[in-house]
Every structure is written in structure tokens, then in C-alpha cells.
Scaffold this active site. Sequence first.
Site, PDB file in Angstrom:
ATOM      1  N   SER A 196       0.846  -1.199   0.000  1.00 21.35           N
ATOM      2  CA  SER A 196       0.000   0.000   0.000  1.00 21.35           C
ATOM      3  C   SER A 196       0.875   1.240   0.000  1.00 21.35           C
ATOM      4  O   SER A 196       2.051   1.186   0.398  1.00 21.35           O
ATOM      5  CB  SER A 196      -0.864   0.007   1.261  1.00 21.35           C
ATOM      6  OG  SER A 196      -1.506   1.256   1.432  1.00 21.35           O
ATOM      7  N   TYR A 209      -2.456  -1.049  10.665  1.00 17.55           N
ATOM      8  CA  TYR A 209      -2.576  -1.411   9.243  1.00 17.55           C
ATOM      9  C   TYR A 209      -1.305  -1.022   8.467  1.00 17.55           C
ATOM     10  O   TYR A 209      -0.754  -1.837   7.717  1.00 17.55           O
ATOM     11  CB  TYR A 209      -3.799  -0.713   8.643  1.00 17.55           C
ATOM     12  CG  TYR A 209      -3.947  -0.859   7.145  1.00 17.55           C
ATOM     13  CD1 TYR A 209      -4.524  -2.005   6.591  1.00 17.55           C
ATOM     14  CD2 TYR A 209      -3.514   0.141   6.273  1.00 17.55           C
ATOM     15  CE1 TYR A 209      -4.658  -2.143   5.208  1.00 17.55           C
ATOM     16  CE2 TYR A 209      -3.650   0.011   4.900  1.00 17.55           C
ATOM     17  CZ  TYR A 209      -4.229  -1.133   4.370  1.00 17.55           C
ATOM     18  OH  TYR A 209      -4.360  -1.265   3.015  1.00 17.55           O
TER      19      TYR A 209
HETATM   20  P1  NAD Z   1     -12.046  -5.044  -0.254  1.00 16.10           P
HETATM   21  O1  NAD Z   1     -12.773  -4.873   1.005  1.00 16.10           O
HETATM   22  O2  NAD Z   1     -12.833  -5.095  -1.492  1.00 16.10           O
HETATM   23  O3  NAD Z   1     -11.141  -6.327  -0.200  1.00 16.10           O
HETATM   24  C1  NAD Z   1     -10.580  -6.847   0.970  1.00 16.10           C
HETATM   25  C2  NAD Z   1     -10.929  -8.323   0.998  1.00 16.10           C
HETATM   26  O4  NAD Z   1     -10.186  -8.943   2.041  1.00 16.10           O
HETATM   27  C3  NAD Z   1     -12.381  -8.610   1.297  1.00 16.10           C
HETATM   28  O5  NAD Z   1     -13.151  -8.647   0.130  1.00 16.10           O
HETATM   29  C4  NAD Z   1     -12.313  -9.969   1.986  1.00 16.10           C
HETATM   30  O6  NAD Z   1     -12.666 -10.998   1.091  1.00 16.10           O
HETATM   31  C5  NAD Z   1     -10.840 -10.126   2.338  1.00 16.10           C
HETATM   32  N1  NAD Z   1     -10.679 -10.464   3.755  1.00 16.10           N
HETATM   33  C6  NAD Z   1     -10.643  -9.627   4.811  1.00 16.10           C
HETATM   34  N2  NAD Z   1     -10.507 -10.345   5.959  1.00 16.10           N
HETATM   35  C7  NAD Z   1     -10.442 -11.649   5.587  1.00 16.10           C
HETATM   36  C8  NAD Z   1     -10.300 -12.868   6.301  1.00 16.10           C
HETATM   37  N3  NAD Z   1     -10.160 -12.899   7.642  1.00 16.10           N
HETATM   38  N4  NAD Z   1     -10.316 -14.022   5.605  1.00 16.10           N
HETATM   39  C9  NAD Z   1     -10.455 -14.017   4.252  1.00 16.10           C
HETATM   40  N5  NAD Z   1     -10.573 -12.897   3.528  1.00 16.10           N
HETATM   41  C10 NAD Z   1     -10.569 -11.730   4.190  1.00 16.10           C
HETATM   42  O7  NAD Z   1     -10.991  -3.825  -0.308  1.00 16.10           O
HETATM   43  P2  NAD Z   1      -9.698  -3.552  -1.215  1.00 16.10           P
HETATM   44  O8  NAD Z   1      -9.364  -2.132  -0.964  1.00 16.10           O
HETATM   45  O9  NAD Z   1      -9.877  -4.032  -2.594  1.00 16.10           O
HETATM   46  O10 NAD Z   1      -8.580  -4.411  -0.486  1.00 16.10           O
HETATM   47  C11 NAD Z   1      -7.769  -5.341  -1.149  1.00 16.10           C
HETATM   48  C12 NAD Z   1      -6.317  -5.144  -0.742  1.00 16.10           C
HETATM   49  O11 NAD Z   1      -5.868  -3.883  -1.214  1.00 16.10           O
HETATM   50  C13 NAD Z   1      -6.083  -5.155   0.773  1.00 16.10           C
HETATM   51  O12 NAD Z   1      -4.917  -5.885   1.049  1.00 16.10           O
HETATM   52  C14 NAD Z   1      -5.866  -3.687   1.074  1.00 16.10           C
HETATM   53  O13 NAD Z   1      -5.075  -3.527   2.220  1.00 16.10           O
HETATM   54  C15 NAD Z   1      -5.157  -3.256  -0.183  1.00 16.10           C
HETATM   55  N6  NAD Z   1      -5.121  -1.824  -0.432  1.00 16.10           N
HETATM   56  C16 NAD Z   1      -6.260  -1.107  -0.624  1.00 16.10           C
HETATM   57  C17 NAD Z   1      -6.171   0.256  -0.845  1.00 16.10           C
HETATM   58  C18 NAD Z   1      -7.383   1.100  -1.068  1.00 16.10           C
HETATM   59  O14 NAD Z   1      -7.232   2.338  -1.136  1.00 16.10           O
HETATM   60  N7  NAD Z   1      -8.574   0.542  -1.189  1.00 16.10           N
HETATM   61  C19 NAD Z   1      -4.926   0.868  -0.886  1.00 16.10           C
HETATM   62  C20 NAD Z   1      -3.793   0.106  -0.680  1.00 16.10           C
HETATM   63  C21 NAD Z   1      -3.888  -1.244  -0.459  1.00 16.10           C
END
Ligand code: NAD
Length: 304
Positions: A196, A209
Site C-alpha cells: 500500500s 494497518y
Molecule cells: P475489499 O474490502 O474489497 O477487499 C478486501 C478483501 O479482504 C475482502 O473482500 C475480503 O474478502 C478479504 N478479507 C478480509 N478479511 C479476511 C479474512 N479474515 N479471511 C479471508 N478474507 C478476508 O478492499 P480492497 O481495498 O480491494 O482491499 C484489497 C487489498 O488492497 C487489501 O490488502 C488492502 O489492504 C489493499 N489496499 C487497498 C487500498 C485502497 O485504497 N482501497 C490501498 C492500498 C492497499
Amino acid sequence: MAKRDRTSTRDQAVTDPTDQYPRPPFQRQPQPAPGLALNMVPKPDHGETSYVGHGRLKGRKALITGADSGIGRAVAIAFAREGASLMLNYLPEEEEDAREVLELAKDAGVDVHALPGDLTDETFCTRLVDQAHEKLGGLDLVINVAGKQTWQESIRDITSEQFDATFKTNVYAMFWICRQALTYLPAGGAIVNTASIQSYDPSAILADYASTKAAIVAFTKALAQQVAKDGIRVNAVAPGPIWTPLQPSGGQPQEKVEHFGANAPMGRPGQPVEVAPAYVFLASPEASFVTAEVYGVTGGHSAS
Ligand code: NAD
Ligand code: MG
């Protein structure tokens, strides 16, 4: 659903990326974690109608976590249209989001399996990898996308339970999955982890986080060097800010959701579909000399 042509090579219009997708302000939209993409306004773009594959992952067998929504869903759609067979993981309570992804992936004509379950459980992580290998008849690509993000104003508000769950989901699960996957990954296989912008530029309200995301960068670079001699590549994508259910479901305070992406130089959040091509590239044989890298997708707010 009728099969659509996903392999068109027709010219694309030159588009200004600053106004290609919605800009803030957004409405407040609290929902419990894990959030559902189907409850978001506006709905995130995961490439459902726009991602065009070019056979770049044809015949590959991929495990993708967090595949129901957000970045993971965009990766699943893209990988399916690039020709990869898939094993998808998500939480059982996300089945409604997941159903749409499964249908879209099947529509691309590839073999798709799902194993919902909680990645904070070591035994489950091991079983997930074993099942991916068994159901797909091999395993070439491991894409760790699942993540947990819960904002807290003060360190005093971060309970040990939250700290533990965040590290288990973001760091331990990645470790358990990678360790087990290395029993199966062939030379030419690849792992892509999800770091991230927070790995480098942590927010005050995301101390736990952001620490997990910094750990993911170090783990990715160390493992990449360890397995390079075996012909296995390990990279990470470092996105942010991206419009996904992670943010309004406790990832940010609602007043920040209203202005989400306003601080990015492009003045808007990215959409999941804009992140997926980085995963496709890092997973594809075109990235044969790319390993131990962290690829930012930040709308200009790169801090690496
Ligand atoms: P999202 O909520 O769509 O996806 C996160 C997913 O994590 C969920 O859909 C869920 O299936 C899974 N998850 C959470 N806890 C879990 C568990 N205990 N067991 C199994 N699955 C679990 O949101 P997103 O933003 O697409 O997140 C995806 C990745 O991207 C994450 O690692 C997040 O940290 C990273 N990320 C997101 C952003 C942002 O701005 N959205 C920025 C940087 C990194
Ligand atoms: Mg989800």
C-alpha cells in the site's frame, strides 16, 4: 449471460485520466466490515464491462484471495479474461459479491473454483493452497489481495484483538499461503502480494494497518531474493487511494470517505480496474526479469 468479445483490438479513445472516473465529494455510506461492493455509491468499477484480455495468462493456474470485491475482484476478472483458471477465496459473508465475480469469470470461458473461508486460520490457509493445486491441476500464480483495515484515532483505541486480527489477515495469512504454495510453484511461477501507499507514507489513524503493509514490502523483497534461483518471482503492488468497500466499512472515518482521493495529485480515487493491470503484468511471463519490486498505483502520490 451472452458471451462477449473480450479480445477486440480496436482503437481506444485518448481519455483524460483525471476525469475518467468519479471525483469526490462522495456521500457518507457506513457499512459493517467486511463491506460489500454492491452497497457502494457510486459502485466501484472492477472492469466488469471494460477489461479486455489479450491471452497474457493463457493456461496459468492462479489462487486469488480477497476476490469478491475491490482490487481482488478486478484481478479475478482480468486474470480470467487473460486466460487463467482460478481458485477464489473470500469470507463466507461476502457470497453475494462473490457470485457476480464467479459468473463473470465463467463467462470468460475459464475453469473457476471458490473456497470461502477465514484466512486468519493457519489450517484453512494451508488447505486453500492444497485445494487450489488439486482443483486446478497445478498452481502457477499466487495473488494475495485480502486485507483488513480499521482506523483508530489513538493507539489507546487499538485493542489487542484488532492488532492481532489485522496482522493475522494481512501478514500471517500471506506468510502461511506463500510457505505452502512454494511446495507447488514451478520455475516460472509467481507470487504477487498487496502492499500500500501506507507502507511508505503511513496515516496517523492507521498505525497497525500501515505497519502490516510495511512488513509486506520487506517480506516480498526477502522472499524474492530467496527463491529467485528457483525461477520463482515475488513482487508486490502498492496501491492507494482506491474506491473499494474496505474504506467505508471502518477503513476510514466517514468524513474522509466524503473526500476520498481528493489529496491524490489526480484529485480522485483510483478504481479497482485501474490496479488490475499491474497484477497482470507482474504475473505474466513478460515480467520475467522483474522480481523483488513494489509497483505503485497511486494517481501520483507515490512515496516509495
Ligand atoms: P475489499 O474490502 O474489497 O477487499 C478486501 C478483501 O479482504 C475482502 O473482500 C475480503 O474478502 C478479504 N478479507 C478480509 N478479511 C479476511 C479474512 N479474515 N479471511 C479471508 N478474507 C478476508 O478492499 P480492497 O481495498 O480491494 O482491499 C484489497 C487489498 O488492497 C487489501 O490488502 C488492502 O489492504 C489493499 N489496499 C487497498 C487500498 C485502497 O485504497 N482501497 C490501498 C492500498 C492497499
Ligand atoms: Mg469483499
